[in-house]
Design an enzyme around this catalytic site. Structure first.
Site, PDB file in Angstrom:
ATOM      1  N   ALA A  70       0.731  -1.221  -0.115  1.00 19.59           N
ATOM      2  CA  ALA A  70       0.078   0.077  -0.153  1.00 19.59           C
ATOM      3  C   ALA A  70       1.027   1.239  -0.153  1.00 19.59           C
ATOM      4  CB  ALA A  70      -0.823  -0.083   1.296  1.00 19.59           C
ATOM      5  N   ASP A  71       0.390   2.318  -0.494  1.00 19.98           N
ATOM      6  CA  ASP A  71       1.004   3.485  -0.142  1.00 19.98           C
ATOM      7  C   ASP A  71      -0.144   4.547  -0.141  1.00 19.98           C
ATOM      8  OD1 ASP A  71       3.826   4.872  -0.680  1.00 19.98           O
ATOM      9  OD2 ASP A  71       2.632   5.953  -1.938  1.00 19.98           O
ATOM     10  N   THR A  72       0.268   5.520   0.894  1.00 25.02           N
ATOM     11  CA  THR A  72      -0.675   6.668   1.288  1.00 25.02           C
ATOM     12  C   THR A  72       0.136   8.168   1.085  1.00 25.02           C
ATOM     13  OG1 THR A  72      -1.705   5.308   2.841  1.00 25.02           O
ATOM     14  CG2 THR A  72      -2.073   7.677   3.201  1.00 25.02           C
TER      15      THR A  72
END
Length: 193
Positions: A70-72
């Site tokens: 994931a990346d935010t």
């Protein structure tokens, strides 16, 4: 199916444990440099996919493995607000967020030898108007380090947030409802949701 989390984020580990998942952690060493003209949504999607694919390649992952990445990022007026490089950068970011609504985008990417599944979730976050003293207080806690947009809603940073519209866990770094969907699409047994 063995689940691998391609992230060293303690918040993502905590969120996955909270829904009863067991997994191994293999952090991805990905170049997270933003490309010229890349939108924040495209940015998180590209980075999440890159992380999962790098870990799968490094492990030479067999059919019995699913890799989750994931990346935010925080998006202010179409501009990526990544992790601050220092306290001055964090102060600049918090001033920019003060009294405004911004978006938090998280891309969740699942890799298996049989295919890839992804989703990007956006949450609107409205900050209270912050005084210089309030920003100084928050920076003195040190919670801003290693967090996109220089704040963490799961801790003292919640005192900066007036309202959110959308997934609370997305703002922390992993939208759980959508992550469960990605994991199920990858063949990982997940209870609940």
């Amino acid at each position: 199916m063995t689940l691998i989390l391609a992230s060293s984020s303690p918040r993502r580990r905590q969120l996955l444990h909270s829904i009863g998942l067991e997994f191994d952690v293999v952090p991805a060493d990905a170049d997270e440099t933003e490309l010229a003209g890349e939108s924040p949504v495209d940015y998180v999607g590209r980075i999440a996919a890159l992380k999962a694919r790098l870990v799968a390649e490094r492990l030479d992952a067999p059919q019995s493995v699913a890799v989750l990445a994931a990346d935010t990022t925080v998006d202010v007026d179409g501009s990526v607000q990544a992790k601050p490089v220092d306290d001055a950068d964090a102060r600049r970011m918090l001033r920019r967020l003060s009294g405004r609504t911004h978006q938090v985008h998280t891309a969740v990417f699942g890799w298996t030898s049989g295919g890839e599944h992804s989703v990007t979730v956006t949450t609107d976050v409205t900050f209270a108007r912050l005084s210089d003293d309030g920003i100084g207080w928050y920076l003195s806690i040190g919670e801003h380090r290693d967090k996109a947009g220089a704040y963490g809603m799961q801790g003292a940073g919640a005192a900066l947030v007036r309202r959110i519209e959308g997934s609370p866990s997305n703002v922390i770094g992993l939208p759980l409802v959508e992550t469960i969907g990605v994991l199920r699409a990858c063949g990982v047994a997940v209870a609940g949701g």
